[in-house]
Write a protein that holds these residues in place. Structure first.
Motif, PDB file in Angstrom:
ATOM      1  N   PRO A  28       0.835  -1.205   0.000  1.00  0.00           N
ATOM      2  CA  PRO A  28       0.000   0.000   0.000  1.00  0.00           C
ATOM      3  C   PRO A  28       0.868   1.253   0.000  1.00  0.00           C
ATOM      4  O   PRO A  28       2.051   1.211   0.342  1.00  0.00           O
ATOM      5  N   GLY A  29       0.268   2.375  -0.409  1.00  0.00           N
ATOM      6  CA  GLY A  29       0.993   3.638  -0.393  1.00  0.00           C
ATOM      7  C   GLY A  29       1.475   4.032  -1.773  1.00  0.00           C
ATOM      8  O   GLY A  29       0.930   3.616  -2.795  1.00  0.00           O
ATOM      9  N   LEU A  46       0.739  -2.466  -9.506  1.00  0.00           N
ATOM     10  CA  LEU A  46      -0.491  -1.850  -9.013  1.00  0.00           C
ATOM     11  C   LEU A  46      -1.682  -2.790  -9.091  1.00  0.00           C
ATOM     12  O   LEU A  46      -2.604  -2.708  -8.270  1.00  0.00           O
ATOM     13  N   ASP A  47      -1.683  -3.692 -10.060  1.00  0.00           N
ATOM     14  CA  ASP A  47      -2.752  -4.691 -10.140  1.00  0.00           C
ATOM     15  C   ASP A  47      -2.817  -5.529  -8.869  1.00  0.00           C
ATOM     16  O   ASP A  47      -3.898  -5.960  -8.459  1.00  0.00           O
ATOM     17  N   ALA A  52      -2.610   1.079  -3.398  1.00  0.00           N
ATOM     18  CA  ALA A  52      -1.422   1.841  -3.779  1.00  0.00           C
ATOM     19  C   ALA A  52      -1.728   2.770  -4.947  1.00  0.00           C
ATOM     20  O   ALA A  52      -2.669   2.547  -5.718  1.00  0.00           O
ATOM     21  N   VAL A  53      -0.909   3.792  -5.077  1.00  0.00           N
ATOM     22  CA  VAL A  53      -0.892   4.646  -6.262  1.00  0.00           C
ATOM     23  C   VAL A  53       0.537   4.635  -6.796  1.00  0.00           C
ATOM     24  O   VAL A  53       1.495   4.404  -6.052  1.00  0.00           O
ATOM     25  N   ARG A  69      -1.303   6.165 -19.369  1.00  0.00           N
ATOM     26  CA  ARG A  69      -2.533   5.458 -19.742  1.00  0.00           C
ATOM     27  C   ARG A  69      -2.506   3.991 -19.329  1.00  0.00           C
ATOM     28  O   ARG A  69      -3.473   3.264 -19.579  1.00  0.00           O
ATOM     29  N   ALA A  70      -1.424   3.558 -18.694  1.00  0.00           N
ATOM     30  CA  ALA A  70      -1.257   2.130 -18.425  1.00  0.00           C
ATOM     31  C   ALA A  70      -2.096   1.637 -17.256  1.00  0.00           C
ATOM     32  O   ALA A  70      -2.389   0.439 -17.159  1.00  0.00           O
ATOM     33  N   HIS A  71      -2.475   2.547 -16.346  1.00  0.00           N
ATOM     34  CA  HIS A  71      -3.236   2.125 -15.168  1.00  0.00           C
ATOM     35  C   HIS A  71      -3.974   3.323 -14.597  1.00  0.00           C
ATOM     36  O   HIS A  71      -3.463   4.448 -14.622  1.00  0.00           O
ATOM     37  N   ALA A  72      -5.160   3.073 -14.062  1.00  0.00           N
ATOM     38  CA  ALA A  72      -6.004   4.160 -13.543  1.00  0.00           C
ATOM     39  C   ALA A  72      -5.392   4.850 -12.337  1.00  0.00           C
ATOM     40  O   ALA A  72      -5.680   6.021 -12.070  1.00  0.00           O
TER      41      ALA A  72
END
Length: 218
Positions: A28-29, A46-47, A52-53, A69-72
């Motif tokens: 996380p984090g 991230l998946d 986490a961001v 654009r690879a991940h929200a």
């Protein structure tokens, strides 16, 4: 080079490496990927880390347009990794470094107490079947890695990802084109050797190591 890298990674040839990085690096984090390129490894991490961001840092604006654009939950910033990063002190839970420059001082500065650095580096034998179509791996790479990080980090664990698989013509072309050797295919019969390598078994050999931040500094 960016197009070739994105195409090669999307082919799944390095999926075992991405899985190993995600297994070690999910937390996380804030997760920072130093030298993120198109964001392939960070998005995979991230998946596995829903709380986490991610922040992708790379000198290539073209690559980071893909990363954004690879991940929200992924943001991106164009940055020279050897300069002080646009990140506050002690805010990251994880820093990823996959085949990228290693600014140990900035890794240490941005990581929170107890934060983790995940490093992926090629082992001797990595892509060896392609010869001088790709850069050779320094046999002392692990020794130099320890020298670069040992004053600021403690190695906690490590795993070797070693696989041999047949590369298609497209995979061979893309893995060569995504590196500097792709600019020199007209020399020494390299283009002919590139074409002859299609369908050949090629070795993936990478070390993935986890390093814990020394909170007392060097």
């Amino acid at each position: 080079m960016v197009d070739a890298r994105a195409a090669f990674l999307s082919s799944g040839a390095y999926a075992p490496l991405a899985e190993a990085v995600a297994e070690v690096g999910s937390a996380p984090g804030l997760i920072i990927d130093a030298g993120a390129g198109p964001g392939y490894y960070l998005s995979r991490v991230l998946d596995d880390a829903p709380d986490a961001v991610g922040l992708a840092l790379d000198v290539s604006a073209i690559a980071l347009r893909r990363a954004a654009r690879a991940h929200a939950r992924l943001g991106a910033a164009v940055w020279n990794l050897w300069e002080p990063w646009p990140v506050a002190d002690g805010v990251a839970s994880v820093v990823l470094d996959v085949f990228s420059p290693r600014n140990a001082a900035e890794f240490h500065r941005v990581l929170a107490p107890g934060g983790k650095l995940v490093v992926a580096s090629p082992l001797p034998g990595h892509l060896a079947e392609l010869g001088d179509l790709v850069l050779a791996v320094d046999a002392r790479k692990e020794e130099r890695l320890e020298a670069a990080l040992g004053g600021l980090f403690v190695r906690e664990s490590g795993v070797e990802v070693v696989r041999t698989q047949a590369f298609s013509a497209a995979q061979v072309r893309d893995v060569v084109a995504m590196g500097p050797a792709g600019f020199h295919l007209d020399r020494d019969g390299r283009r002919e050797r590139l074409e002859a390598a299609a369908g050949r078994d090629v070795t993936l050999a990478v070390s993935v190591s986890a390093w814990r931040k020394r909170d007392d500094g060097p």
